[in-house]
Each structure stands twice: as structure tokens, then as C-alpha cells.
Enzyme design. Sequence first.
Site, mmCIF file in Angstrom:
data_model
loop_
_atom_site.group_PDB
_atom_site.id
_atom_site.type_symbol
_atom_site.label_atom_id
_atom_site.label_comp_id
_atom_site.label_asym_id
_atom_site.label_seq_id
_atom_site.Cartn_x
_atom_site.Cartn_y
_atom_site.Cartn_z
ATOM 1 N N HIS A 104 0.863 -1.181 0.000
ATOM 2 C CA HIS A 104 0.000 0.000 0.000
ATOM 3 C C HIS A 104 0.906 1.241 0.000
ATOM 4 O O HIS A 104 2.036 1.201 0.482
ATOM 5 C CB HIS A 104 -0.874 -0.034 1.261
ATOM 6 C CG HIS A 104 -1.930 1.011 1.340
ATOM 7 N ND1 HIS A 104 -1.668 2.327 1.675
ATOM 8 C CD2 HIS A 104 -3.285 0.940 1.147
ATOM 9 C CE1 HIS A 104 -2.803 3.008 1.693
ATOM 10 N NE2 HIS A 104 -3.793 2.201 1.369
ATOM 11 N N ASP B 42 3.142 -4.115 7.968
ATOM 12 C CA ASP B 42 1.834 -3.476 7.828
ATOM 13 C C ASP B 42 0.776 -4.548 8.057
ATOM 14 O O ASP B 42 0.569 -5.424 7.216
ATOM 15 C CB ASP B 42 1.710 -2.867 6.428
ATOM 16 C CG ASP B 42 0.326 -2.288 6.140
ATOM 17 O OD1 ASP B 42 -0.604 -2.470 6.968
ATOM 18 O OD2 ASP B 42 0.152 -1.686 5.067
ATOM 19 N N GLN C 2 -4.499 -5.428 6.982
ATOM 20 C CA GLN C 2 -5.419 -6.387 6.388
ATOM 21 C C GLN C 2 -5.324 -7.765 7.038
ATOM 22 O O GLN C 2 -6.095 -8.661 6.681
ATOM 23 C CB GLN C 2 -5.152 -6.509 4.879
ATOM 24 C CG GLN C 2 -5.299 -5.218 4.110
ATOM 25 C CD GLN C 2 -6.734 -4.725 4.057
ATOM 26 O OE1 GLN C 2 -7.683 -5.489 4.243
ATOM 27 N NE2 GLN C 2 -6.923 -3.442 3.796
ATOM 28 N N LYS D 94 -10.688 -1.068 10.117
ATOM 29 C CA LYS D 94 -10.828 -2.270 9.301
ATOM 30 C C LYS D 94 -11.176 -3.481 10.162
ATOM 31 O O LYS D 94 -11.454 -4.562 9.636
ATOM 32 C CB LYS D 94 -9.548 -2.525 8.511
ATOM 33 C CG LYS D 94 -9.198 -1.407 7.535
ATOM 34 C CD LYS D 94 -7.943 -1.705 6.755
ATOM 35 C CE LYS D 94 -7.464 -0.486 5.968
ATOM 36 N NZ LYS D 94 -8.426 -0.038 4.952
ATOM 37 N N CYS E 38 -4.718 2.378 -3.830
ATOM 38 C CA CYS E 38 -3.505 2.919 -3.198
ATOM 39 C C CYS E 38 -2.340 1.950 -3.357
ATOM 40 O O CYS E 38 -1.568 1.705 -2.416
ATOM 41 C CB CYS E 38 -3.744 3.233 -1.717
ATOM 42 S SG CYS E 38 -4.898 4.578 -1.447
#
Length: 415
Positions: free
Chosen positions: A132, A209, A212, A235, A373
Amino acid sequence: MNAQTKPSPTVFDVQRIRADFPLLSRTVHDKPLIYFDNANTSQKPASVIEAVDDHYRRHNANVSRAVHQIGEEATAAYEGARDKLARFINATSRNELVLTSGTTQSINLVAYSYALPRLKPGDAILTTVMEHHANIVPWQLMAARTGATVKAAPIDERGELIVEKYIEMLTPEVKLACVTHVSNVLGTVNPVREIARECRKRGIPLLVDGSQAVPHRPVDVQALGCDFYALTGHKMLSPTGTGALWARKEHLEAMPPFFGGGEMIREVRFDGTTFAEPPHKFEAGTPNIAGFVGLSAAIDYYHSVGFDAIHSWEQQLLAYATERLREIPGLRLVGEAKEKEPVISFLIEGAQATDLATLLDLQGVAVRSGHHCAHPLMQFFKVPATLRASLAFYNTREEVDAFITALLKVRKLLM
């Protein structure tokens, strides 16, 4: 046992779960809503909404600034969210968890507070093609200021990281390595433990990261072995403007503050300021108190369902939706990694992704179109955009069927 891995019910009652999410019962363009944009933001259960409402109705006060009753209540709720989140990702200590507005702020905190003071010309930061923008742009900003460079490890046509190449690129000039746990476009799950092990061998800190990953699977930062782990609350059933950075204690102690202001100090004098201990020295200003009250309730909700049940159901949905999509003529799946979370990107020959998304919306189906993104990833696949259907544990097979019916209908209109 990590609280996330608590035994789950033997029967997954998705209809009961759906009843906990008020927005799922609404209509869009006179059609029942099918919400397949969960990688963008998740819906919120009533318990989260009610927790935020209750905070503003009964406990609204600033944190750490008052000895009156509601001030103490607000502080207890806010700091209680830190405790829950620390347990949720199995942090060694609550003091390793900096509460932020989300992954973007968390990564920028590492960029400005950890990387910037250390980088020099000739150094490098390693990331991947599937990242991302939040795990690319901050490193480019650091490179521009320090003379360092940003390197990107490649992926293959299935959308899987070429791990041996990533490891090969962990050369001595690399001072920080970065990788997404789960791709927001492809759903690909990266082998973070293996990457972290190789980084440790070379003395290279690893930032992950986790935006997700956290909504779909148990995350144990101790077991992963990374140095930094960033996550986003909105999220994972929580309000927007919430998130966190987990970092090893030694890093947080050595890092200077990123923002300056109130609540991150011990004493301010014009001849110098003494900062608070981590994590508070990174938390200047009034935080999103109600948002973190909601995040605390979201963690409770995850525990009530159980990640074993969530993961099992989502993997069933992913397999079923992928199988149904393969039935559509001219459809190209973008990213077919062996291990995925329920994110599916695709294209249909002869149709623009944005046109498909617009027409699907008229059928009550909410999906995402665009570059997500992730411009470098789009460039790798030689496409300007994809259509992305991202599922969650409150979605159903019946919704998948309705989505496929709607997709066939709009495809016909565009052919």
C-alpha cells in the site's frame, strides 16, 4: 493461549451475526445492500456503536488531565483499550503499544522517529511491489531527506512475494525492511515469520503493515518476530481514526518523539523539556478517546465469535466466491496466491473497473474499483485499475450468488 485463539462454536450462525450489524439491513437504490468493500473499512456491530454512544452520553471527559469522576472513567476506558489491544496481539507489555489514528500514522511515526535519525547516503530501505502507498511514500520522503534509497522486492504473476529474492536483497546497506502481512489488493498472506527470521540474522529491523491481517487472523507479534507492527482499527470493526503501532521496547526508548505538545512530557522548561516514558511520549494532544472505547468493544466482539470460526467461514466464502467468479466469461483474476485472505481483485474483458463498480452499486452491491492505493502493483500487472470484492465473516454465500447475478447483468450491459 492467546485470547484470539479461544475455541470457537461448532456451528457458525452467520444470520445471528448479521443481526448484530445495523447497516447490513439497509437498502441501496431500493436493493438489499451487499457490502463487499470490507478491505476498505469494515462495518460496526451494535455493541461498538453503543459503546461510543454510551461514552459520549455518560463518560465524556478528557483523559489523564483530571481527578474528577468522569475524567477518571474516561482515562480508565481509554487505557483499558490499550490493555486489550496489547493482549489481542500478544505484546509483551502494554507500554510497547502506541495508540495512533491508524496504520498510516504508525508507519510515519517509524519513518520520522526511527528511520530519519539513522539513515544516511548509501543506506537503503527494503519494501515490496505489493505494498500500500502507506508503506512506500513515507520511505520515499525519508530517502529524499537523507540520500538513502528505496528498494522493492518483486512478486510473481500469482501475486506472491518472491521470498528468496526478498532475502537476497537484505544486503548490508539495508537499514530497515518492510512488508505487508496481507495485501490489500491481492489478499496474499506473506511469510512474515520467515522474513523476520532472516532479518534478525542480519540485524535488520522489520516493519510489518498488519492492516489487512488483524481483521481476519490471530496476530502474535512475539511469535512473528518483527520489530514494528502497524494496524488500523476501522478495518477491524472499530471507529475510524483508531489504530496502533507495536514496537519493541528498545526501539521506543531510543526513538525521539514525532509530535510535540501536551501529555507527552514530564516537565517543560524553556531551557529544556523532559519527555514521558514510552508509549506516552509519542501521544501528544487529545486522542480519539471515544474511538478507542469502540475499539475495546470491537475486541470483545471478536472474542465472542472466535477467530477459528471467523477464519474458517471466511475461507469458505473466499473459495466459493472465487469458484463462482471463474464462471463469468472474460473474467481475469488478479492475484491467485496459495494462501490468501478473502480479498479478490479481478477484471472483465471489455469493461472498465469503474463502470462495473458504478453499475453494481445500482444493484445494491458495494465493491471497490481503482488502484487501491497500490500504483506499483497495478504497474506490475499492467492494468490501470481492478475491481475488488473483499469479504468479511458477516457475509454469506447467498450474497455471493446475488453478487454474481448482478455482475453478469452489468457485464451484459457493457458488452
